[in-house]
Design a protein around this motif. Sequence first.
Motif, PDB file in Angstrom:
ATOM      1  N   ALA A 163       0.820  -1.208   0.000  1.00 32.68           N
ATOM      2  CA  ALA A 163       0.000   0.000   0.000  1.00 32.68           C
ATOM      3  C   ALA A 163       0.856   1.261   0.000  1.00 32.68           C
ATOM      4  O   ALA A 163       0.491   2.279  -0.608  1.00 32.68           O
ATOM      5  CB  ALA A 163      -0.929   0.000   1.209  1.00 32.68           C
ATOM      6  N   LEU A 219       1.820   3.517  -3.104  1.00 28.14           N
ATOM      7  CA  LEU A 219       0.971   4.562  -3.672  1.00 28.14           C
ATOM      8  C   LEU A 219       1.469   5.962  -3.333  1.00 28.14           C
ATOM      9  O   LEU A 219       1.173   6.914  -4.060  1.00 28.14           O
ATOM     10  CB  LEU A 219      -0.472   4.386  -3.194  1.00 28.14           C
ATOM     11  N   LEU A 253      -6.515  -0.515   1.780  1.00 29.82           N
ATOM     12  CA  LEU A 253      -6.472   0.738   1.031  1.00 29.82           C
ATOM     13  C   LEU A 253      -7.684   1.620   1.291  1.00 29.82           C
ATOM     14  O   LEU A 253      -7.597   2.840   1.175  1.00 29.82           O
ATOM     15  CB  LEU A 253      -6.364   0.438  -0.466  1.00 29.82           C
ATOM     16  N   THR A 254      -8.823   1.018   1.616  1.00 29.78           N
ATOM     17  CA  THR A 254     -10.024   1.821   1.848  1.00 29.78           C
ATOM     18  C   THR A 254     -10.022   2.498   3.208  1.00 29.78           C
ATOM     19  O   THR A 254     -10.910   3.296   3.507  1.00 29.78           O
ATOM     20  CB  THR A 254     -11.294   0.955   1.728  1.00 29.78           C
ATOM     21  N   ARG A 300      -7.263   7.321  -1.207  1.00 30.74           N
ATOM     22  CA  ARG A 300      -6.208   6.905  -2.121  1.00 30.74           C
ATOM     23  C   ARG A 300      -5.690   8.105  -2.887  1.00 30.74           C
ATOM     24  O   ARG A 300      -6.468   8.930  -3.379  1.00 30.74           O
ATOM     25  CB  ARG A 300      -6.720   5.826  -3.077  1.00 30.74           C
ATOM     26  N   VAL A 349      -6.800   3.490  -8.535  1.00 26.47           N
ATOM     27  CA  VAL A 349      -6.326   2.130  -8.297  1.00 26.47           C
ATOM     28  C   VAL A 349      -7.396   1.147  -8.754  1.00 26.47           C
ATOM     29  O   VAL A 349      -8.595   1.395  -8.583  1.00 26.47           O
ATOM     30  CB  VAL A 349      -6.033   1.904  -6.793  1.00 26.47           C
TER      31      VAL A 349
END
Length: 284
Positions: free
Chosen positions: A192, A195, A228-229, A233, A237
Amino acid sequence: MTAELLADLARRLTDRDRDILELVWEHRVLTTHQLTAIFFSSATKARHRLLELYRMAALERMQPWTPTGTLPWHWVLGPAGAHVLAAQRGIDLAELGYRRTTALSVCHSRQLGHLVGVNDFFATLHRHARERADGTQLAAWWSQRRCAALWGDLVRPDAFGHWVEPTARGEQAGLDFFLEHDTGSEPLTKVAAKLDGYAALAESSGISTIVLFWLPSTAREANLRKHLTEQPRPVPVATAVQTPPTHPQGPAGPVWLPLTLAGPRLRLAELTSAEEPAHPTDEG
């Protein structure tokens, strides 16, 4: 290699042969299956021509060991092929960066499985485009080495691609994307965190390019999406599981789930509508 031998080899190479040499050099190693998918109409034709290139020392091949079964031949650039590529560029082997031992060493590297997996992704896209024959194409496929040379101070994607596919209205839709081919070996926190680099690249370039996470299992995908949630972000993605048998089109097919959606899954070309970053929805 003498000038006479180089000239003789150059006369024997077809345009397709030269494309094969270029692609193998760019991506370090390609298997027989991958080269068949990209360049040939049948496995028999591929085997025959690759064997000829091997006999000319344009390519070299190795068959890595596996505890069960047999792996396909893995092809790397041969010394004669390196001379051809250098001559085409008007440079010498040192400037090309070719060393035979280095070229062959990839077949013994711990990264071989990962590299072959990345190349499988793109070879499958090539095959799908050739089967459609309607203007669909993989218009760009840049290796990890090329990506690192361009953006390595911020990100090191496994590859960059540009996919083109006609829409229902007959227009050509193009998608730039970065690929992160995940084998499950890294903690999800580390995955993660990549990103952040893509966000920095988007800020510096003014272009927000979608990042595709190609994951080894549905459980791994679900866990990454949950991770990721938990925070906004910084770039678009989408995730997918490395192609299940129910999706013969591979990564071109309806296997992608943008982080902003709970479903249904989209085709690769349909991700053009998911490129703008946004806060993720609650997937429940």
